[in-house]
Design an enzyme around this catalytic site. Structure first.
Site, PDB file in Angstrom:
ATOM      1  N   ASP A   2      30.420  46.645  21.000  1.00  7.85           N
ATOM      2  CA  ASP A   2      31.659  45.877  21.184  1.00  7.85           C
ATOM      3  C   ASP A   2      31.405  44.366  21.243  1.00  7.85           C
ATOM      4  O   ASP A   2      32.091  43.580  20.587  1.00  7.85           O
ATOM      5  CB  ASP A   2      32.376  46.303  22.470  1.00  7.85           C
ATOM      6  CG  ASP A   2      33.058  47.659  22.322  1.00  7.85           C
ATOM      7  OD1 ASP A   2      33.414  48.028  21.186  1.00  7.85           O
ATOM      8  OD2 ASP A   2      33.246  48.339  23.344  1.00  7.85           O
TER       9      ASP A   2
ATOM     10  N   LYS B 280      33.842  55.331  28.181  1.00 12.58           N
ATOM     11  CA  LYS B 280      32.677  54.485  27.859  1.00 12.58           C
ATOM     12  C   LYS B 280      31.665  54.373  28.999  1.00 12.58           C
ATOM     13  O   LYS B 280      30.463  54.375  28.754  1.00 12.58           O
ATOM     14  CB  LYS B 280      33.147  53.084  27.450  1.00 12.58           C
ATOM     15  CG  LYS B 280      33.870  53.061  26.105  1.00 12.58           C
ATOM     16  CD  LYS B 280      34.175  51.641  25.693  1.00 12.58           C
ATOM     17  CE  LYS B 280      35.003  51.628  24.426  1.00 12.58           C
ATOM     18  NZ  LYS B 280      35.211  50.273  23.916  1.00 12.58           N
TER      19      LYS B 280
ATOM     20  N   THR C 231      42.923  39.989  39.305  1.00 11.17           N
ATOM     21  CA  THR C 231      42.226  40.385  40.532  1.00 11.17           C
ATOM     22  C   THR C 231      40.865  39.689  40.504  1.00 11.17           C
ATOM     23  O   THR C 231      39.947  40.146  39.818  1.00 11.17           O
ATOM     24  CB  THR C 231      42.022  41.919  40.559  1.00 11.17           C
ATOM     25  OG1 THR C 231      43.257  42.546  40.211  1.00 11.17           O
ATOM     26  CG2 THR C 231      41.525  42.405  41.896  1.00 11.17           C
ATOM     27  N   PRO C 232      40.717  38.546  41.200  1.00 15.77           N
ATOM     28  CA  PRO C 232      39.498  37.740  41.014  1.00 15.77           C
ATOM     29  C   PRO C 232      38.217  38.480  41.390  1.00 15.77           C
ATOM     30  O   PRO C 232      37.164  38.211  40.812  1.00 15.77           O
ATOM     31  CB  PRO C 232      39.733  36.522  41.909  1.00 15.77           C
ATOM     32  CG  PRO C 232      40.855  36.858  42.811  1.00 15.77           C
ATOM     33  CD  PRO C 232      41.657  37.927  42.144  1.00 15.77           C
ATOM     34  N   GLU C 233      38.325  39.451  42.323  1.00 12.23           N
ATOM     35  CA  GLU C 233      37.109  40.180  42.745  1.00 12.23           C
ATOM     36  C   GLU C 233      36.401  40.817  41.550  1.00 12.23           C
ATOM     37  O   GLU C 233      35.168  40.824  41.476  1.00 12.23           O
ATOM     38  CB  GLU C 233      37.458  41.281  43.759  1.00 12.23           C
ATOM     39  CG  GLU C 233      37.896  40.786  45.120  1.00 12.23           C
ATOM     40  CD  GLU C 233      39.355  40.312  45.172  1.00 12.23           C
ATOM     41  OE1 GLU C 233      40.072  40.462  44.138  1.00 12.23           O
ATOM     42  OE2 GLU C 233      39.771  39.776  46.216  1.00 12.23           O
ATOM     43  N   ARG C 234      37.183  41.338  40.599  1.00  9.68           N
ATOM     44  CA  ARG C 234      36.554  41.980  39.420  1.00  9.68           C
ATOM     45  C   ARG C 234      35.838  40.933  38.554  1.00  9.68           C
ATOM     46  O   ARG C 234      34.790  41.205  37.970  1.00  9.68           O
ATOM     47  CB  ARG C 234      37.614  42.707  38.571  1.00  9.68           C
ATOM     48  CG  ARG C 234      38.227  43.902  39.259  1.00  9.68           C
ATOM     49  CD  ARG C 234      39.217  44.588  38.334  1.00  9.68           C
ATOM     50  NE  ARG C 234      38.583  45.561  37.464  1.00  9.68           N
ATOM     51  CZ  ARG C 234      39.221  46.168  36.444  1.00  9.68           C
ATOM     52  NH1 ARG C 234      40.487  45.897  36.185  1.00  9.68           N
ATOM     53  NH2 ARG C 234      38.592  47.052  35.704  1.00  9.68           N
TER      54      ARG C 234
ATOM     55  N   GLY D  91      38.294  43.708  32.729  1.00  6.72           N
ATOM     56  CA  GLY D  91      38.306  45.163  32.612  1.00  6.72           C
ATOM     57  C   GLY D  91      37.218  45.647  31.679  1.00  6.72           C
ATOM     58  O   GLY D  91      36.236  44.941  31.407  1.00  6.72           O
ATOM     59  N   GLY D  92      37.388  46.854  31.165  1.00  6.61           N
ATOM     60  CA  GLY D  92      36.371  47.472  30.318  1.00  6.61           C
ATOM     61  C   GLY D  92      36.049  46.641  29.086  1.00  6.61           C
ATOM     62  O   GLY D  92      34.875  46.485  28.730  1.00  6.61           O
TER      63      GLY D  92
ATOM     64  N   ILE E 189      42.178  40.369  21.648  1.00  9.68           N
ATOM     65  CA  ILE E 189      41.605  41.611  21.107  1.00  9.68           C
ATOM     66  C   ILE E 189      42.681  42.649  20.761  1.00  9.68           C
ATOM     67  O   ILE E 189      42.385  43.671  20.174  1.00  9.68           O
ATOM     68  CB  ILE E 189      40.512  42.205  22.016  1.00  9.68           C
ATOM     69  CG1 ILE E 189      41.101  42.724  23.313  1.00  9.68           C
ATOM     70  CG2 ILE E 189      39.397  41.208  22.263  1.00  9.68           C
ATOM     71  CD1 ILE E 189      40.159  43.690  24.014  1.00  9.68           C
TER      72      ILE E 189
HETATM   73  P1  ATR Z   1      40.427  47.611  29.344  1.00  9.86           P
HETATM   74  O1  ATR Z   1      39.318  48.613  29.386  1.00  9.86           O
HETATM   75  O2  ATR Z   1      41.323  47.778  28.194  1.00  9.86           O
HETATM   76  O3  ATR Z   1      39.960  46.204  29.527  1.00  9.86           O
HETATM   77  P2  ATR Z   1      41.210  47.821  32.091  1.00  9.86           P
HETATM   78  O4  ATR Z   1      39.804  48.058  32.497  1.00  9.86           O
HETATM   79  O5  ATR Z   1      42.294  48.624  32.728  1.00  9.86           O
HETATM   80  O6  ATR Z   1      41.388  48.024  30.545  1.00  9.86           O
HETATM   81  O7  ATR Z   1      41.540  46.272  32.263  1.00  9.86           O
HETATM   82  C1  ATR Z   1      42.768  45.708  31.954  1.00  9.86           C
HETATM   83  C2  ATR Z   1      42.692  44.183  32.161  1.00  9.86           C
HETATM   84  O8  ATR Z   1      44.000  43.633  31.957  1.00  9.86           O
HETATM   85  C3  ATR Z   1      42.284  43.797  33.564  1.00  9.86           C
HETATM   86  O9  ATR Z   1      41.578  42.577  33.503  1.00  9.86           O
HETATM   87  C4  ATR Z   1      43.636  43.615  34.249  1.00  9.86           C
HETATM   88  O10 ATR Z   1      43.614  42.798  35.391  1.00  9.86           O
HETATM   89  P3  ATR Z   1      43.347  43.431  36.864  1.00  9.86           P
HETATM   90  O11 ATR Z   1      41.867  43.646  36.955  1.00  9.86           O
HETATM   91  O12 ATR Z   1      43.851  42.427  37.797  1.00  9.86           O
HETATM   92  O13 ATR Z   1      44.105  44.731  36.905  1.00  9.86           O
HETATM   93  C5  ATR Z   1      44.397  42.937  33.138  1.00  9.86           C
HETATM   94  N1  ATR Z   1      45.847  43.032  33.288  1.00  9.86           N
HETATM   95  C6  ATR Z   1      46.618  44.116  33.098  1.00  9.86           C
HETATM   96  N2  ATR Z   1      47.925  43.819  33.308  1.00  9.86           N
HETATM   97  C7  ATR Z   1      47.965  42.491  33.652  1.00  9.86           C
HETATM   98  C8  ATR Z   1      49.003  41.567  34.002  1.00  9.86           C
HETATM   99  N3  ATR Z   1      50.290  41.951  34.035  1.00  9.86           N
HETATM  100  N4  ATR Z   1      48.677  40.301  34.283  1.00  9.86           N
HETATM  101  C9  ATR Z   1      47.388  39.890  34.252  1.00  9.86           C
HETATM  102  N5  ATR Z   1      46.350  40.702  33.924  1.00  9.86           N
HETATM  103  C10 ATR Z   1      46.641  41.983  33.638  1.00  9.86           C
END
Ligand code: ATR
Length: 305
Positions: free
Chosen positions: A118, A82, A167-170, A144-145, A231
């Site tokens: 989306d 994407k 990960t709060p930075e994101r 995330g995405g 979702i």
């Molecule tokens: P997508 O495009 O499906 O959103 P992604 O960009 O890989 O996929 O993002 C996955 C999300 O799930 C992220 O917010 C991730 O948190 P991090 O940014 O800290 O990685 C979150 N996530 C995945 N596994 C997790 C877990 N065990 N506990 C909390 N958050 C999780």
């Protein structure tokens, strides 16, 4: 191809009546978009086909050139392409710009227009008057995405966002991007806290729950009148959603968002209203077909498509 069938096929091709659509991603076998759109073609007797193609990241540019050369009218884009797709189109809609990602491409007049359905797909799936969202608080779990597609659409409708991520930075970065164009958003760490009590809408976009794992903290204090969306739709109801339901919230999984993002893509391609009911039926049949057998169950969820 033999006899009359060949004739019909040739007539269609020669007249150029048939339109071609696709979804590209990697993996792609789990995508239900073909069944959803084909149901729409069928009910409106449209000469169109929708296929799924697995495209490796290293071949994305070639695949896009190929779809263009073959005269595809449009395509959907899913994980992991994407963001990259946004760099390969000639033009971006406002929605795609704000999401920084493209899930729908329209090929018209030799140009590619990248769009993102989306976020508005999620908004439409709520079934509420969009104007009523202004000024209310939404909590997005994950950054995330999927969150990047959803957050701008909610902020554009005047919602005040709290974006919480492991990960709060994101989360900070996503919130900052929204504030940069005038939306209201703050980022923070995914943790138990008072955020639950003020949220009118909670959207769970992380991959937590895909394998039935419980949410890492209780939803104590959640408003019983909150709308809660996860979702993920396979499993149909994540432990997170089950707990919100027990606490009286209005809950929904990701199928509605998938349907509405598809309907918005339809409108973008065909410039006419989508046959929502037929698309919904096609989608539900596909999902039922996929979920009866555990062997065929593939990763679905964090990305709705
Ligand atoms: P997508 O495009 O499906 O959103 P992604 O960009 O890989 O996929 O993002 C996955 C999300 O799930 C992220 O917010 C991730 O948190 P991090 O940014 O800290 O990685 C979150 N996530 C995945 N596994 C997790 C877990 N065990 N506990 C909390 N958050 C999780």
């Amino acid at each position: 191809m033999a006899g009359p069938f060949r004739l019909i096929y040739n007539i269609r091709e020669e007249r150029g009546l048939e339109k071609h659509f696709a979804v590209i991603g990697d993996p792609i076998a789990h995508s239900h978009s073909p069944e959803m759109h084909r149901a729409g073609f069928y009910v409106l007797s449209l000469e169109a086909e929708y296929q799924r193609f697995q495209v490796h990241t290293s071949n994305l540019k070639e695949a896009v050139d190929g779809l263009k050369a073959l005269g595809f009218t449009g395509w959907n884009v899913t994980i992991p392409h994407k963001e990259k797709m946004a760099e390969l189109v000639d033009e971006l809609t406002a929605e795609a710009k704000r999401a920084g990602a493209v899930n729908t491409v329209k090929h018209t007049g030799g140009r590619l227009i990248g769009h993102n359905t989306d976020g508005l797909g999620l908004v439409r799936s709520l079934g509420v008057d969009e104007k009523s969202l202004a000024g209310k608080e939404a909590v997005i779990l994950g950054a995330g995405g999927a969150a990047r597609g959803i957050a701008p659409a909610l902020a554009e409708r005047g919602m005040h966002l709290k974006i919480l991520n492991r990960t709060p930075e994101r989360a900070w970065e996503l919130a900052e991007g929204i504030r940069a164009w005038g939306g209201e958003a703050v980022g923070g760490e995914l943790a138990p806290g008072a955020w639950l009590e003020s949220a009118f809408l909670i959207v769970q976009t992380t991959s937590l729950g895909l394998h039935g794992e419980p949410y890492p903290f209780p939803l104590q204090g959640i408003r019983p009148d909150a709308i809660v969306v996860d979702i993920i739709f396979n499993p149909w109801e994540t432990p997170f959603l089950s707990e919100a339901k027990v606490r009286g919230c209005q809950v929904q999984n990701g199928l509605g968002m998938l349907l509405h993002q598809g309907a918005l893509a339809w409108e973008f391609w065909w410039d006419s209203a989508a046959p929502l009911e037929a698309m919904d039926q096609g989608l539900r049949a596909a999902v039922a077909g996929r979920t009866v057998s555990d062997e065929r169950k593939t990763k679905q969820g964090a990305d709705p498509d």
